[in-house]
Design an enzyme around this catalytic site. Structure first.
Site, mmCIF file in Angstrom:
data_model
loop_
_atom_site.group_PDB
_atom_site.id
_atom_site.type_symbol
_atom_site.label_atom_id
_atom_site.label_comp_id
_atom_site.label_asym_id
_atom_site.label_seq_id
_atom_site.Cartn_x
_atom_site.Cartn_y
_atom_site.Cartn_z
ATOM 1 N N HIS A 297 1.368 -0.927 0.086
ATOM 2 C CA HIS A 297 -0.155 -0.248 0.318
ATOM 3 C C HIS A 297 0.879 1.169 -0.027
ATOM 4 O O HIS A 297 2.262 1.239 0.117
ATOM 5 C CB HIS A 297 -1.321 -0.095 1.113
ATOM 6 C CG HIS A 297 -0.405 -0.183 2.380
ATOM 7 N ND1 HIS A 297 -0.767 1.781 3.188
ATOM 8 C CD2 HIS A 297 0.303 -0.398 3.754
ATOM 9 C CE1 HIS A 297 -0.115 1.542 4.258
ATOM 10 N NE2 HIS A 297 0.684 0.316 4.186
ATOM 11 N N ASP B 281 6.028 3.008 7.143
ATOM 12 C CA ASP B 281 4.980 2.272 6.783
ATOM 13 C C ASP B 281 3.908 3.277 5.801
ATOM 14 O O ASP B 281 4.086 4.005 6.707
ATOM 15 C CB ASP B 281 4.149 2.373 8.281
ATOM 16 C CG ASP B 281 3.027 2.229 8.213
ATOM 17 O OD1 ASP B 281 2.977 1.179 6.886
ATOM 18 O OD2 ASP B 281 2.023 2.014 8.920
ATOM 19 N N GLU C 2 -5.453 1.985 1.885
ATOM 20 C CA GLU C 2 -4.975 0.624 3.300
ATOM 21 C C GLU C 2 -4.886 0.976 4.706
ATOM 22 O O GLU C 2 -6.055 0.620 5.769
ATOM 23 C CB GLU C 2 -3.179 0.195 3.279
ATOM 24 C CG GLU C 2 -3.974 -1.138 3.613
ATOM 25 C CD GLU C 2 -2.507 -0.869 5.313
ATOM 26 O OE1 GLU C 2 -2.528 -2.331 5.920
ATOM 27 O OE2 GLU C 2 -2.586 0.411 5.750
ATOM 28 N N GLU C 3 -4.520 2.285 5.049
ATOM 29 C CA GLU C 3 -5.006 1.984 7.394
ATOM 30 C C GLU C 3 -6.078 2.663 6.822
ATOM 31 O O GLU C 3 -6.542 2.840 8.350
ATOM 32 C CB GLU C 3 -4.154 3.917 6.699
ATOM 33 C CG GLU C 3 -2.544 4.652 6.660
ATOM 34 C CD GLU C 3 -1.838 3.271 7.581
ATOM 35 O OE1 GLU C 3 -2.265 2.237 7.944
ATOM 36 O OE2 GLU C 3 -1.066 2.871 7.398
ATOM 37 N N ASP D 18 5.068 -4.237 3.376
ATOM 38 C CA ASP D 18 3.710 -4.053 3.808
ATOM 39 C C ASP D 18 5.480 -2.646 4.671
ATOM 40 O O ASP D 18 5.455 -1.514 3.175
ATOM 41 C CB ASP D 18 2.595 -3.836 5.136
ATOM 42 C CG ASP D 18 2.304 -2.398 5.996
ATOM 43 O OD1 ASP D 18 1.765 -1.477 5.166
ATOM 44 O OD2 ASP D 18 1.136 -2.620 5.540
ATOM 45 N N HIS E 256 3.132 5.371 12.554
ATOM 46 C CA HIS E 256 1.666 6.194 12.595
ATOM 47 C C HIS E 256 2.526 7.392 13.153
ATOM 48 O O HIS E 256 1.149 8.305 13.311
ATOM 49 C CB HIS E 256 0.744 5.486 13.065
ATOM 50 C CG HIS E 256 0.205 4.629 12.223
ATOM 51 N ND1 HIS E 256 -0.794 3.845 12.178
ATOM 52 C CD2 HIS E 256 0.802 3.746 11.322
ATOM 53 C CE1 HIS E 256 -1.338 2.791 11.518
ATOM 54 N NE2 HIS E 256 -0.048 2.481 10.393
#
Length: 693
Positions: A340, A350, A387-388, A416, A498
């Protein structure tokens, strides 16, 4: 990092320059003599000048740490949340890269419900320090403010209570009434954000604050609290841009996907300020070892939290981007590599460490094509959006292409976060174990040490995980459609997850300063796809699968101490193992006849490959899992986590969990789920055998 996959060239700059110059001259010559036109490639068959294994070695030799570093730098210049202009720009960057390599490029658009912050505030009323607004964003970063996607808008005022990880056992150990309180919970122990909020909601809490412990005390972990996968307005079907069915936002089925109380993430620094101010009983003894401060008290209060959360849910357009390399002999069989692209902030780890690697794999494949290579089967490089928010981009595409994927997809290979730190971590369906192990041993530039040596040395043996989690884009492929899948990455539990600190600077300073791990993932991922695309007979081993299922069944049987019979599953597993061994012998015979090119041999290989490919579909059940029918796989899928050590047979796990929680005899339901799993395993055996009963 000590492993040296494809790093010899990196260490010898003069040799590297001459080697690359030679390949570039050869590549330009081929381009000049035979222009690549992706439209004509769809029907034209190319005869490679050397066997596929020769091209595979060439693929590994094309490693470039510098190139993948530059891809990552470009991808992380700006935050790029899904559905925003910056997110679209990142999609265009990937699309342009594929096109520049003269690869057949496609874009699939979907209109889906996404969630964005509007106004978020948090004020703490301390008994001895008065009231003050608590900071909610990382200092010095121009990014989207920390929030929980799909958390309901609302206000809450209540005494603060600390509830550890927010699990049911935590509330039982706490022994405090949290009704009307604002619960503070730390992230971890397998609890999803949405699960944490729903558990607090069920106990009458007014709101939830979540935080992550770690060295980046100002970092705030964003994330979604939606239940399930995909666009909530099109559950079970692709959310096409025009002409598709959409549920209303107020529909009961849609509302059930979201918590009913507001929540938001806070930093560890903010959480500590709140927790240090609490009074009441000391936290339970079993929590203290894992807490950075074991002197915390649980509350409630006397600190009161005043919380405002205004989030806007709105329809937004997302973009999945694909590069397609058509197979020369079996173009209707697909090997898919997916990563993603969207990120909560800059997304260096990420997910764009994986995106940079995907672009590098595309670069290497394009070079092989200039040398005359074409895969036997079609390879598709997939760049997912949103995706998140809940694997939305991949799920919509899978739902929209479910028939062709179900009948034609060989395997899905997911990366990922390609690089989080040291150490290889792999998860996969068991028929792929031997193949992945074999590829980790493949390292022509470093005969003294390989990824396999590092992997087994770090773990004191082979450590392969499975795919019951719902934490990346493999979920719709495996758990909804039954496609054999792999997920792989280097490192684990990186501290900037994140947060706004997930930047190129962090990666180049801490995560992978020389980008050798990125190059290693590119080699491992790309070579795995080459084997699945080029091997005349698919390298699947279902004996490994049967042995794994036998182990699972023994674990559950011992856990229940013989109170319920698992004979139906043991019998089905025995049948699967017998068929798998027959298939291995059949494959050996066909490999011996590999030099023959008769139509009969070609047809036999095709028939065997279809059985190997489709056997995984047998583990699906049309009724799905109780409480979430979208998840169809009865071996790997999400359960109620009644036991953190059990991550298989989710329908049986759910039945046992319900029996335990209700404290009543539920043997009939458990037996039914045992029979359902037994029938699924038998279906897989029948598909692998290929005969009617």
């Amino acid at each position: 990092m000590s492993h040296k996959l494809c790093s010899a060239l990196f260490k010898r700059p003069t040799t590297t320059f001459l080697f690359i110059l030679l390949f570039c001259i050869l590549g330009f010559y081929i381009l000049d003599s035979e222009p690549l036109n992706h439209k004509s490639n769809e029907t034209k068959t190319h005869k490679a000048s050397k066997p596929p294994t020769g091209f595979h070695d060439t693929f590994l030799s094309l490693s470039s740490n510098y190139t993948v570093s530059e891809y990552l730098r470009s991808l992380t210049l700006h935050p790029h949340l899904a559905g925003t202009p910056e997110g679209y720009q990142t999609a265009q960057y990937v699309k342009t890269h594929f096109e520049s390599l003269n690869l057949e490029t496609k874009v699939s658009e979907y209109e889906v419900l996404l969630s964005y912050p509007v106004k978020i505030s948090l004020t703490a009323h301390f008994s001895n320090l008065g009231s003050r607004v608590i900071g909610l964003s990382e200092v010095g970063f121009d990014v989207v403010r920390p929030y929980h996607a799909y958390a309901p808008s609302g206000k809450a005022v209540g005494a603060a209570v600390f509830a550890n990880y927010g699990r049911e056992e935590d509330y039982r150990a706490l022994g405090v009434n949290v009704s009307g309180s604002v619960v503070v919970v730390r992230r971890g122990e397998g609890m999803s954000r949405g699960g944490v909020v729903r558990a607090a909601e069920g106990r009458g809490a007014a709101a939830v604050l979540t935080y992550t412990e770690g060295e980046y005390v100002k970092g705030v972990e964003r994330g979604t609290v939606m239940k399930g996968l995909g666009d909530p307005l099109s559950p079970g079907w692709g959310s096409v841009v025009e002409g598709g069915e959409k549920l209303e936002r107020s529909d009961t089925e849609v509302e059930d996907r979201f918590p009913k109380i507001p929540s938001m993430p806070i930093s560890f620094e903010t959480a500590e300020a709140i927790l240090r101010s609490l009074e009441g009983p000391q936290v339970p003894l079993e929590w203290r070892d894992a807490l950075k401060n074991s002197n915390f008290r649980a509350g409630p209060g006397p600190t009161v939290l005043n919380f405002t959360n205004q989030v806007e849910d709105k329809n937004a357009r997302i973009h999945d981007v694909f590069a397609v390399i058509r197979g020369s002999e079996e173009p209707d069989r697909y090997v898919l590599l997916g990563n993603h692209r969207d990120a909560w902030t800059f997304g260096a780890v990420d997910p764009n460490s994986g995106t940079a690697v995907l672009l590098d794999v595309a670069r290497r494949y394009a070079f092989l094509m200039r040398l005359g290579w074409r895969p036997r089967r079609t390879i598709i490089l997939c760049s997912w959006d949103a995706e998140e928010f809940g694997m939305i981009g991949s799920t919509e595409w899978v739902e929209n292409n479910i028939m062709n994927l179900g009948s034609r997809a060989v395997a899905y290979l997911n990366v990922d976060c390609a690089v989080q730190g040291p150490g290889l971590f792999t998860s996969m369906t068991p028929q792929l174990d031997d193949l992945v192990i074999d590829i980790t041993k493949k390292d022509p530039d470093a005969p003294d040490i390989t990824i396999y040596d590092e992997w087994t040395g770090r773990n004191k043996g082979i450590n392969i995980q499975r795919l019951s989690g719902v934490d990346s884009d493999f979920a719709p492929f495996l758990q909804h459609v039954g496609i054999p899948s792999v997920d792989m990455y280097f490192g684990k539990d990186f501290p900037v997850y994140h947060t706004a600190f997930d930047s190129y600077d962090w990666m180049s300073t801490h995560g992978d300063p020389l980008f050798r791990r990125h190059a290693a993932v590119a080699g491992l991922w790309g070579l795995l796809a080459l084997r699945l695309a080029d091997d005349p007979i698919l390298p699947f081993n279902y004996s490994s699968y049967a042995m794994q299922l036998q182990e699972y069944t023994s674990i559950l049987s011992n856990k229940l101490e013989g109170r319920i019979s698992f004979t139906p599953i043991f019998k089905s597993v025995k049948n699967l193992l017998a068929v798998a061994q027959e298939v291995e012998e059949e494959a050996k015979e066909l490999r011996v006849d590999g030099g023959a090119s008769s139509d009969v041999i070609v047809l036999k290989k095709r028939m065997l490959n279809d059985r190997l490919m489709l056997a995984e579909r047998g583990f699906l059940d049309a009724d799905g899992l109780q409480g979430n029918r979208w998840f169809k796989h009865l071996v790997y899928g999400p359960s109620n986590k009644y036991d953190s050590n059990i991550d298989f047979f989710p329908s049986i796990a759910n039945a046992i969990s319900q029996s335990t929680q209700a404290k009543k005899d539920n043997q009939a339901t458990i037996r039914h789920e045992i029979w359902r799993v037994a029938r699924a395993i038998q279906r897989a055996a029948d598909a692998l055998k290929g005969d009617l009963s």
